[in-house]
Design a protein around this motif. Structure first.
Motif, mmCIF file in Angstrom:
data_model
loop_
_atom_site.group_PDB
_atom_site.id
_atom_site.type_symbol
_atom_site.label_atom_id
_atom_site.label_comp_id
_atom_site.label_asym_id
_atom_site.label_seq_id
_atom_site.Cartn_x
_atom_site.Cartn_y
_atom_site.Cartn_z
ATOM 1 N N ILE A 175 2.047 -6.326 1.844
ATOM 2 C CA ILE A 175 3.042 -5.276 2.012
ATOM 3 C C ILE A 175 3.995 -5.366 0.829
ATOM 4 C CG2 ILE A 175 4.878 -4.374 3.481
ATOM 5 C CD1 ILE A 175 3.363 -5.646 5.848
ATOM 6 N N PRO A 229 1.587 -1.074 2.816
ATOM 7 C CA PRO A 229 0.390 -1.911 2.804
ATOM 8 C C PRO A 229 -0.506 -1.523 1.622
ATOM 9 C CG PRO A 229 0.778 -0.986 4.992
ATOM 10 C CD PRO A 229 1.660 -0.245 4.044
ATOM 11 N N LEU A 248 -3.204 -3.780 7.318
ATOM 12 C CA LEU A 248 -3.773 -4.641 6.279
ATOM 13 C C LEU A 248 -5.237 -4.947 6.570
ATOM 14 C CD1 LEU A 248 -0.866 -7.197 5.666
ATOM 15 C CD2 LEU A 248 -1.432 -5.143 4.341
#
Length: 245
Positions: free
Chosen positions: A171, A176, A222
């Motif tokens: 991040i 992300p 993610l």
């Protein structure tokens, strides 16, 4: 509407660096791959050893293990060779254990018989993501070593159950992003390394808050990026091994 944060490299959030997996880069090793993730270059060599560790003798199973190291000038400042210091750093030990675990997770050790395959992963140049590049390239070298064992009749059944690859995500400025280079990794609010199989199984997830805590929804974002990245890496692995025909 706020503008989308621009990555230092100019890449889109879900875009990886230019990646190549070059095989046949060492004439002695049973498997070899030079993994380039942008400016991170890792040489991965697979060596076949007829001797398993002493604690495995007589079990009829093989073993896969890994070593990891960085050349003295892999970064902008020269580092001493760990051999000269007389001991490995904790980071080196952690990474080589991660590589070994990742490769063993997709290897049918009983199919190897009492054979050991040693993977040596040496970082020639580092710009973030050295462990993920090492895992990805080491799988290609491992597959070549397994082909060698089949060719000489040492193994009958194919020992590898699934491809394995790894990628970093993080991040950065609240967004992300996929495949961090050093500029992003050093300033990320959170970073994570994902090791995934070709069929989508999770082998290992290393996720850490660096500048700020992160939420479950961000971790899942993610993971989604990692799945996309590993899918692309699996395709590159197959191409490097001539399996994409």
């Amino acid at each position: 509407m706020c503008a989308t944060p621009v990555r230092p490299s100019g890449r889109a959030a879900d875009q990886m660096r230019p990646i190549s997996l070059e095989t046949g880069v060492n004439k002695y090793a049973e498997g070899s791959c030079l993994a380039r993730f942008g400016d991170t270059h890792v040489l991965c060599l697979a060596s076949v050893d007829d001797r398993v560790p002493s604690w495995m003798k007589g079990r009829g199973r093989g073993w896969v293990t890994a070593g990891y190291g960085m050349l003295p000038r892999a970064t902008d400042d020269r580092g001493d060779r760990e051999a000269a210091r007389g001991r490995q750093s904790g980071r080196t030990q952690e990474i080589q254990r991660l590589i070994g675990r990742s490769l063993r997770a997709v290897t049918r050790l009983e199919a190897l018989g009492e054979v050991q395959i040693k993977l040596d992963c040496d970082v020639l140049q580092a710009d973030g993501g050295t462990r993920t590049a090492a895992i990805t390239g080491a799988y290609v070298a491992l597959a070549q070593a397994c082909r060698h064992l089949q060719a000489i009749g040492r193994v009958k059944a194919w020992p590898l159950a699934d491809p394995v690859a790894a990628i970093s995500c993080g991040i950065v400025r609240g967004q992300p992003v996929l495949d961090l280079d050093y500029a992003e990794d050093s300033s990320a609010d959170a970073d994570a390394n994902f090791v995934l199989t070709g069929s989508g199984g999770l082998i290992e997830v290393q996720a850490t808050a660096e500048g700020a805590v992160f939420q479950e929804s961000e971790l899942l974002a993610l993971l989604a990026l990692a799945r996309k990245g590993v899918g692309e890496l699996n395709a590159l692995q197959a191409r490097a091994l001539g399996e994409d025909a």
